[in-house]
Design an enzyme around this catalytic site. Structure first.
Site, PDB file in Angstrom:
ATOM      1  N   ALA A  79       5.735   7.406  -2.240  1.00 41.75           N
ATOM      2  CA  ALA A  79       5.939   7.246  -0.807  1.00 41.75           C
ATOM      3  C   ALA A  79       5.003   6.175  -0.245  1.00 41.75           C
ATOM      4  O   ALA A  79       4.741   5.166  -0.902  1.00 41.75           O
ATOM      5  CB  ALA A  79       5.775   8.588  -0.101  1.00 41.75           C
ATOM      6  N   SER A  80       4.457   6.408   0.931  1.00 39.59           N
ATOM      7  CA  SER A  80       3.682   5.367   1.614  1.00 39.59           C
ATOM      8  C   SER A  80       2.289   5.151   1.041  1.00 39.59           C
ATOM      9  O   SER A  80       1.572   4.256   1.496  1.00 39.59           O
ATOM     10  CB  SER A  80       3.575   5.702   3.105  1.00 39.59           C
ATOM     11  OG  SER A  80       4.850   5.719   3.706  1.00 39.59           O
ATOM     12  N   THR A  81       1.888   5.971   0.070  1.00 36.12           N
ATOM     13  CA  THR A  81       0.532   5.821  -0.482  1.00 36.12           C
ATOM     14  C   THR A  81       0.345   4.492  -1.191  1.00 36.12           C
ATOM     15  O   THR A  81      -0.787   4.084  -1.443  1.00 36.12           O
ATOM     16  CB  THR A  81       0.225   6.962  -1.473  1.00 36.12           C
ATOM     17  OG1 THR A  81       1.169   6.923  -2.548  1.00 36.12           O
ATOM     18  CG2 THR A  81       0.280   8.309  -0.779  1.00 36.12           C
TER      19      THR A  81
END
Length: 637
Positions: A330-332
């Site tokens: 995801a956005s990590t």
């Protein structure tokens, strides 16, 4: 009538014949005795040593002695795995008149399952009648007392003391330490192939997973022997000599048992993983995977029912989620992708795009939505990381292309095993057109590249890979190899573990590291930062990135509502970060399955863990911060 002629005897001829016969007989006797004497000489002089050895082999038996397994400690000397004395109930079949009746009475007295008797008979078939065979390998105090007071009723039955492996922290540390269990046929075949079977002649258990398996050679030690004199039936008469075994080496790990227990408790009833690692040398301070199981079950002899409960559980407690769990990042990974876009001159630190809340590929009638329905307006690369703007990353991912993204992310360790010192590790998936063709026999589509831009689609990563990739950011390029081992005790001397580094990530423009660092710090400090509320009031500085990973795709006109879908399809909450922000000494990775948003679930967990690490006395909650977190949009990245 004729008279019979009287023959005159030839005494000389008879004497000569007799002499010849005596000579031949004497010669035969002499030769016979000579052969006997020669044979006696050959047996008693020439082959004396050989027959002496064979005689001793019949008279002297060599009994192997198992070494004590090495102890495992954490970084502060707390015991993580030890050897505890236990009592076992053993039977010498030769000394029991009616074995079946004795077993039946013992079963009634001690209340154990019929499977125990079956295992006993299976073991007995491999042993001589005069050897002791274990019936119960771990007696409770009550069972030992019951047998002791009725010992006279059970001839041939005895209580013996031995050592078994014990893990004081139980399930909180299972997936790091692993466990030992009985040596099975597969283990024995492997030991034989490796030429190590003789060293395990007296050993009953072997490391199966984790540190126990990876460092089996060091932990096991070397076998010892004792020579005992036996009678013609093989019974021991007396001990002649003893060569003591060499105990296994003690291990000191980088794990902090208190932080490990804290992280385990922090997950509560949730499924997921927590990792705390030193980015400078890869030392793992905590590595939790949940749900877990008690390793003492295996060390003490797991029952069939217990093992089936683990195998059949829908929550997969046997899976090490820290090194084998495959999660969409995801956005990590937005900071990593931003650096790639900067290096490829796709953007500059000041480039801006307009985010209306969605993105479209030219010629394709599909909208890729941002988590914020009304959009973020004009955003540059820093804003896109701080506010976790999906639209910005849809755009730069499509411009970079999947091949550039794949090749650059591999440099951070995605799609590869990290090299951690346990065997249970997955490479996860860093997709590419070639990978998809080999896996599904399908071409790669532009829409899949767009999804890769926000860490979705086919991209999966393990929490340990995220810890390494985050360490690369914290170190400005240096890529550590994670490790659990701190040192091996060699007597009073402790030999430090080898600190390894993989090929570093070298940028054309080193200033791009600073762009990522400043943005990740603003995730914590900026009013629009997705982790600001979770870290409000901390006494230390930190940097990080939240992430909310979709488990299943959402239709074009469908709205995500966690309460209306099954739990297993709800979003995963993710967080990666490091502290202090200026000179990082610890990296934290949180992955919580089907729990919700990264900013509302994972970031507060990271705050509590870092508070514990820095022994921060500042409050981690309070009514104001709780209300602030509750006001966070449910799908915030």
């Amino acid at each position: 009538m004729k008279h019979k002629r009287i023959t005159i005897r030839d005494n000389y001829a008879e004497a000569a014949l007799f002499a010849r016969r005596v000579f031949v007989s004497l010669l035969v006797v002499v030769v016979t005795f000579g052969v006997l004497l020669l044979n006696m000489y050959h047996l008693q002089v020439v082959e004396h040593q050989q027959f002496q050895t064979r005689s001793n082999d019949n008279r002297i038996k060599v009994v192997p002695l198992a070494p004590n397994r090495g102890i495992i400690y954490d970084r502060d000397g707390r015991i993580l795995a030890e050897n505890r004395p236990v009592l076992s109930l053993e039977i010498t079949p030769e000394q029991v008149e009616d074995l079946d009746a004795t077993l039946a009475r013992l079963q009634q007295l001690l209340e154990f399952d019929a499977s125990v008797i079956e295992d006993f008979h299976e073991t007995r078939r491999r042993e001589r009648r005069f050897n002791q065979v274990i019936l119960l390998d771990r007696l409770t105090e009550q069972q030992a007392a019951r047998v002791a007071v009725r010992q006279h009723d059970f001839p041939g039955v005895s209580i013996e003391a031995r050592l078994v492996r014990h893990y004081p922290y139980g399930e909180a540390i299972t997936h790091a330490l692993g466990y030992v269990a009985k040596i099975n046929r597969t283990d024995l075949n492997k030991l034989t192939e490796q030429g190590l079977a003789a060293n395990y002649a007296a050993t009953r258990v072997i490391g199966k997973l984790g540190v126990e398996r990876f460092y089996e050679e060091q932990l096991h030690g070397s076998i010892g022997y004792q020579q005992v004199e036996v009678d013609i039936r093989g019974r021991n008469i007396r001990t002649l000599s003893v060569q003591p075994p060499v105990p296994g080496q003690d291990l000191h790990l980088e794990l902090d048992a208190e932080l490990q227990q804290f992280a385990y408790d922090l997950l509560g009833q949730d499924r997921g993983s927590i990792i705390l690692m030193d980015p400078r040398d890869g030392a793992i301070l905590a590595m939790v995977s949940k749900p877990s199981y008690d390793p003492n079950w295996f060390a003490q002899g797991i029952s069939y029912a217990q093992y089936q409960s683990l195998l059949n559980s829908t929550h997969s407690p046997l899976l090490n989620r820290s090194t084998q769990g495959g999660y969409p990042p995801a956005s990590t990974i937005k900071a990593h992708l931003a650096i790639t876009a900067l290096e490829q001159d796709i953007i500059t630190p000041n480039s801006r795009i307009w985010d209306p809340g969605w993105f479209m590929i030219e010629g394709v009638d599909h909208r890729y939505r941002d988590w914020l329905a009304w959009g973020h307006g004009w955003v540059n690369v820093t804003d896109a990381i701080v506010e976790s703007c999906d639209t910005f990353y849809y755009d730069i991912a499509l411009k970079m292309g999947i091949n550039v993204i794949h090749d650059d992310m591999v440099r951070y360790g995605f799609g590869e095993r990290t090299g951690i010192d346990i065997a249970e590790e997955s490479a996860a998936v860093m997709p590419s057109p070639g990978w998809k063709r080999a896996r599904f026999n399908q071409p790669w589509y532009a829409g899949e590249t767009v999804s890769i831009g926000i860490g979705q689609s086919f991209w999966t990563t393990t929490p340990m890979q995220l810890a390494v990739a985050t360490s690369v950011l914290a170190n400005r390029g240096e890529r550590p190899v994670p490790r659990l081992l701190e040192s091996i005790a060699e007597g009073p001397v402790r030999i430090p573990a080898v600190v390894e580094q993989r090929e570093p990530v070298v940028l054309k423009n080193a200033n791009n590291w600073e762009v990522a660092h400043q943005a990740l710090t603003k995730v914590i400090t900026s009013p629009k930062g997705t982790a600001r509320r979770a870290f409000q009031g901390a006494s230390y500085t930190s940097a990080g990135k939240t992430g909310t990973a979709q488990v299943r795709s959402i239709g074009q006109d469908e709205e995500y509502n966690a309460e209306e879908i099954a739990e297993k399809y709800r979003d995963n909450a993710m967080y990666v970060g490091y502290a202090p922000a200026e000179n990082p000494e610890v990296v934290v990775v949180i992955a919580v399955e089907n729990a919700g948003g990264g900013s509302s679930i994972a970031a507060p967990m990271a705050r509590q863990l870092l508070d514990a690490y820095f022994a921060d006395p500042a409050p981690t909650g309070g009514l104001e911060s709780v209300l602030a977190i509750l006001e966070e949009p449910a799908d915030a990245n």
